[in-house]
Motif scaffolding. Structure first.
Motif, PDB file in Angstrom:
ATOM      1  N   GLU A  64       0.772   5.343  -0.445  1.00 19.64           N
ATOM      2  CA  GLU A  64      -0.062   6.549  -0.469  1.00 19.64           C
ATOM      3  C   GLU A  64      -1.536   6.207  -0.643  1.00 19.64           C
ATOM      4  O   GLU A  64      -2.258   6.818  -1.422  1.00 19.64           O
ATOM      5  N   GLY A  65      -1.964   5.165   0.078  1.00 15.82           N
ATOM      6  CA  GLY A  65      -3.362   4.760   0.059  1.00 15.82           C
ATOM      7  C   GLY A  65      -3.766   3.916  -1.130  1.00 15.82           C
ATOM      8  O   GLY A  65      -4.935   3.545  -1.257  1.00 15.82           O
ATOM      9  N   VAL A 118       0.866  -1.174   0.000  1.00 12.77           N
ATOM     10  CA  VAL A 118       0.000   0.000   0.000  1.00 12.77           C
ATOM     11  C   VAL A 118       0.907   1.230   0.000  1.00 12.77           C
ATOM     12  O   VAL A 118       1.706   1.436   0.920  1.00 12.77           O
TER      13      VAL A 118
END
Length: 671
Positions: free
Chosen positions: A549-550, A547
């Motif tokens: 930055e989201g 994952v």
């Protein structure tokens, strides 16, 4: 009618010809060197004959052995492919003298067009556009820039651009030497160099009944070291008057020569807003071109099948069922995949191809029935790429209703490609297709790629990207080690009973060293330190989801011995494991000059004990049909010379050691 065809070639072009032969019900024969004994094209054929040796001069260029193989196998025709003997008039005549059918133009036409000097004279006689050749002794600085070219052959070999008259004698000498090595003909000539021109070529097909069809044109302007990298049909953005002039000139040359079969007439074109286009004839290639698939896509024709039909004496309208050439429909773009290392000056590479897959390429060696992708390759997973032949390993073609659609389709295919084991120009091809200049046909020229090479080839290799791939490799590797452990296998990977330092893994990626750290956090593996901004959503031995930055990013991982192959959002990446403890015997002496690629030493310009300065020529190495000059990286003395002329060397082998002796004096220097 032809019953059995021997293909006097190798790699993807041999496989391409075999595909058309199978569709026509014609049996096939391959000839192969020792290095190619296990190559895919050999198993594609119905029968195969070994040509002992490896070098082209003792195998694929031995016309007598090729004809003997045809006789031994009962082949009644020979297709030359491209390269090697495809434009050798003597070989074509020998094939006919042996009572075999030559699938190509008349030997006299090959001879006439094989000399760039003679071909220019014939184009001028046909009323076509020709740039005058210059006499070296009479040239002044006003004639600059100049280009030295080999009269025989092409592909950038025997070609030098000259921007200073003082450099002309050396350029003539170097070009002649390279032309002699590549083509057996040291004849070179000089003409004006059109710096901002496009390379546009016209595909012709002529039968023995006097009919000549022009099957459209192609743009091949994007070249590196004078070798084509991207080709497309039709040539985008040409004024219709320019396109018509090119087609007319090609048709006139065919008539002037009495040409039959497939051929390509090549031009340099400079279109100007204030006047008519400047067009200069380059040469005629009397064979099938590497880039013929884009013409097949937009015309719907099988050019190999037409070559065979013409060789059988059939008329074009009879072979195709058409009364006139088909109209060009849609747009096709081809990129050439080369085994070369962008991080090392695009040096040719060798090795075993561990993985090779381009999803979505259902068609192989034949145009798609509608819009789609086509892949012509000389390799498969497990193939060996050697030092003896050209570095091109495959061609990928996208065919769409228009140029923008074809570009998008091709970019998507390159993004999904999985190629591991040898470095390739995949990143460069992605960079080209994504560049605004590529989207604007007015920007195309033969200098564009060289000018933007650094920017385009580095588009996907940022440090941050490499680190994410390395993290995925490290997490998958430690998971595999934990699962295969014979003792305490149920303990979580990277677990420490007492808090300690995180585990570190180091890899080399494209010439750079990347170290990443990870630890077991609450029973789950997680990157730490510089990569703490990443989290691992899931970790398996063959797939890691990070994952960033989201955004979830999936990485497919294949663990090998000393290497890890990772396919992720930015394409494929090979990571070489850096061992924690280095064997001292594996280290090389300081000052060692290493072979940048495997190849053959053509000449050695220094002696042991000789003092050299930075930039002095040490030796010339030949690899994959190109000569590479190896120079001294610094001032010093040649304290060791490890090779001699005609030596075969592997990539990374020590060629020489250049260092400054401790006493600063060597034999011959004043004490």
């Amino acid at each position: 009618m032809i019953q059995k065809v021997l293909v006097a070639n190798r790699g993807e072009i041999a496989r391409r010809v075999f595909a058309s032969c199978r569709a026509l019900g014609i049996a096939t024969v391959a000839v192969h060197s020792d290095a190619d004994a296990d190559a895919p094209f050999v198993t594609d054929a119905d029968a195969a004959v070994r040509l002992p040796g490896n070098a082209p001069g003792e195998t694929y260029l031995r016309g007598d052995l090729v004809i003997a193989a045809a006789r031994a196998t009962g082949a009644d025709a020979i297709h030359p492919g491209y390269g090697f003997l495809s434009e050798n008039a003597e070989f074509a005549a020998a094939v006919r003298d042996a009572g075999l059918t030559w699938i190509g133009p008349d030997p006299d036409a090959i001879a006439a067009m094989g000399s760039k000097v003679r071909s220019k004279e014939l184009m001028a006689a046909a009323g076509g556009p020709v740039a005058g050749m210059l006499e070296p002794e009479a040239m002044t600085s006003a004639d600059l820039p100049l280009v030295v070219k080999a009269s025989s052959g092409g592909g950038g070999r025997g070609m030098r651009v000259v921007r200073d008259l003082a450099a002309l004698p050396a350029a003539l000498e170097q070009a002649a030497a390279e032309a002699g090595s590549a083509f057996g003909d040291t004849t070179v000539f000089v003409e004006h160099y059109l710096e901002h021109a496009r390379h546009v070529e016209v595909q012709v097909m002529a039968d023995v009944h006097g009919t000549c069809w022009v099957l459209g044109d192609r743009d091949c302007s994007l070249q590196r070291r004078h070798q084509k990298v991207v080709e497309e049909a039709p040539a985008p953005g040409l004024a219709e008057a320019t396109r018509a002039a090119l087609h007319d000139a090609a048709r006139a040359l065919v008539k002037q020569v009495g040409y039959t079969g497939a051929g390509t007439v090549e031009f340099l074109v400079e279109e100007r807003s204030d006047r008519d286009a400047l067009i200069s004839f380059l040469e005629m290639n009397t064979r099938l071109q590497v880039e013929h698939p884009v013409t097949e896509a937009v015309s719907g024709l099988d050019l190999v099948a037409l070559q065979i039909a013409v060789a059988e004496g059939r008329a074009l309208h009879e072979a195709t069922g058409l009364s006139e050439p088909p109209q060009v429909r849609g747009h096709a773009i081809e990129v050439r995949l080369y085994a070369e290392d962008p991080a090392d000056g695009f040096a040719p590479q060798t090795g075993t191809v561990r993985a090779f897959d381009v999803p979505g390429t259902a068609e192989r060696f034949a145009g798609p029935p509608s819009y789609g992708l086509r892949l012509d390759s000389g390799i498969e997973a497990g193939s060996e790429v050697g030092i003896h032949y050209d570095a091109m390993i495959a061609k990928l073609v996208a065919y769409g209703p228009d140029r923008a659609s074809a570009t998008r389709m091709l970019r998507g295919a390159l993004d999904r490609a999985r190629i591991h084991g040898v470095a390739t120009n995949l990143d460069l091809l992605r960079g080209i297709l994504a560049a605004p200049e590529f989207g604007d046909p007015a920007s195309l020229s033969t200098l564009l790629l060289e000018a933007r090479l650094d920017d385009w080839s580095q588009a996907r290799s940022s440090d941050a990207v490499k680190r994410r791939y390395a993290v995925a490799a490290a997490l998958a590797s430690t998971t595999a080690a934990s699962e295969s452990a014979r003792v305490l296998s149920r303990i979580p990977a990277a677990f420490r009973n007492v808090p300690s330092q995180p585990v570190t893994a180091t890899y080399t990626v494209g010439g750079d060293e990347v170290s990443v750290a990870y630890a077991s956090v609450r029973g789950r593996l997680a990157p730490v330190g510089d990569d703490s901004g990443l989290t691992a959503a899931s970790v398996a031995t063959d797939r890691v989801v990070l994952v960033h930055e989201g955004i979830e990013e999936a990485y497919d991982v294949v663990l090998g011995t000393g290497v890890v192959d990772v396919d992720g959002p930015q394409g494929p990446l090979d990571l070489t494991v850096v061992p924690r403890f280095v064997d001292p015997a594996a280290q090389v002496a300081e000052g060692s000059l290493l072979a940048p690629m495997p190849g053959s030493v053509i000449s050695v310009a220094v002696e042991q004990g000789q003092r050299v300065t930075k930039g002095d020529v040490v030796l010339v190495l030949e690899a994959m049909k190109m000569q590479h000059t190896i120079t001294a990286p610094a001032d010093g003395v040649v304290t060791q010379l490890a090779v001699a002329a005609a030596s075969q060397v592997e990539s990374g082998a020590v060629l020489a050691v250049i260092e400054e002796p401790a006493d600063q004096n060597v034999e011959g220097d004043p004490a």
